[in-house]
Enzyme design. Structure first.
Site, PDB file in Angstrom:
ATOM      1  CB  THR A 207       0.921   2.253   4.892  1.00 35.25           C
ATOM      2  OG1 THR A 207       2.107   2.698   5.555  1.00 35.25           O
ATOM      3  CG2 THR A 207       0.794   2.950   3.549  1.00 35.25           C
ATOM      4  N   GLY A 208      -0.455   0.477   7.026  1.00 28.41           N
ATOM      5  CA  GLY A 208      -0.388  -0.342   8.234  1.00 28.41           C
ATOM      6  C   GLY A 208      -1.777  -0.832   8.618  1.00 28.41           C
TER       7      GLY A 208
ATOM      8  CB  THR B 169      -0.900   0.003   1.251  1.00 25.99           C
ATOM      9  OG1 THR B 169      -1.638  -1.200   1.266  1.00 25.99           O
ATOM     10  CG2 THR B 169      -1.867   1.190   1.227  1.00 25.99           C
TER      11      THR B 169
ATOM     12  CB  VAL C  55     -14.134  -1.705   3.606  1.00 25.24           C
ATOM     13  CG1 VAL C  55     -13.696  -0.344   3.079  1.00 25.24           C
ATOM     14  CG2 VAL C  55     -15.189  -2.320   2.690  1.00 25.24           C
ATOM     15  N   GLY C  56     -10.691  -1.865   4.135  1.00 27.16           N
ATOM     16  CA  GLY C  56      -9.629  -1.285   4.953  1.00 27.16           C
ATOM     17  C   GLY C  56      -9.759   0.224   5.020  1.00 27.16           C
ATOM     18  CG  ASP C  57      -6.330   2.322   6.432  1.00 31.14           C
ATOM     19  OD1 ASP C  57      -6.146   1.217   5.887  1.00 31.14           O
ATOM     20  OD2 ASP C  57      -5.400   3.088   6.723  1.00 31.14           O
TER      21      ASP C  57
END
Ligand code: ASP
Length: 173
Positions: free
Chosen positions: A75-76, A24, A53-55
Site C-alpha cells: 500500500t502507499g 487500500t 491505474v495504480g499498483d
C-alpha cells in the site's frame, strides 16, 4: 490519532493539510496445506487523475504470490511500487534467500524505491521522502514481515486464530 475532520466520512487530512481518503488493503495468506493466496483492494487513493491505474490491480506490483515461495503486497505510493515491481521482487527474494528474514527483504524493497526515486519534489530539504510505501509479505512456511519507508505503517497478522497488530519496520522516522 487525530479525529476525522469530516465526521461520518472517510476523509482525513494528509501531513500537508490536504483532505484525502485512504483505505487500500493487501491480504496475503497461507492455509493449513501451505497453499498461498493474496489480494489487494482497488486503490483507495484520493485525488487520482482520471484514468490513472495504480499498483493495486497490477500483478507483480501491488500484489504477487508464488505457491512455491510466498506472497507479498503493498500500500502507499503506487507509482513507486510499479516502478520497482515491488511485490514480485519480494517474492523472488523470498525464494532466493530462504534464510533471510521477511521483514529484512521488505525493508530492502523500500530501500530500492528510495534509491530509484530521482524527482527532487519527492524529498524534503533533509532528503527525507515525502511519500511512503508499506510492504507486507509471508513465506510458504508462515514466516511473515512488513516494512515501510516512513514510520507509521502496520500490519494485522493472524496466526492459528490469534490476531495481533505488527508495527512495520521503517527506513525513516
Ligand atoms: N497503492 C495505491 C495506489 O497508488 C494507494 C493506496 O495504497 O492507498 O493506487
Amino acid at each position: 490519532m487525530r479525529p476525522p475532520p469530516f465526521p461520518g466520512s472517510h476523509l482525513t487530512l494528509d501531513p500537508f493539510g490536504n483532505p484525502h481518503t485512504y483505505g487500500t488493503i493487501h491480504c496475503s495468506a497461507v492455509n493449513g496445506d501451505k497453499d498461498i493466496g493474496c489480494c489487494t483492494t482497488t486503490s483507495g487513493l484520493a485525488w487520482k487523475l482520471p484514468g490513472r491505474v495504480g499498483d493495486s490491480p497490477l500483478l507483480g506490483c501491488g500484489l504477487y504470490c508464488d505457491n512455491a515461495a510466498g506472497s507479498a503486497g503493498a500500500t502507499g505510493r503506487g507509482e513507486s511500487v510499479i516502478h520497482t515491481l515491488g511485490s514480485f521482487w519480494i517474492v523472488e527474494a523470498l525464494a532466493r534467500d530462504p534464510d533471510r528474514s521477511v521483514t529484512d527483504i521488505c525493508l530492502e524493497a523500500c530501500k530500492r524505491i528510495v534509491d530509484r526515486t530521482h524527482e527532487p519534489r519527492m524529498f524534503d530539504e533533509n532528503k527525507r521522502p515525502r511519500f511512503s510505501v508499506t510492504f507486507y509479505a509471508v513465506r510458504k512456511n508462515g514466516a511473515y514481515g512488513s516494512a515501510c519507508i516512513l514510520k507509521g505503517g502496520y500490519a494485522a497478522v493472524c496466526v492459528d486464530g490469534k490476531a495481533q497488530r505488527l508495527e512495520s519496520e521503517y527506513l525513516f522516522e
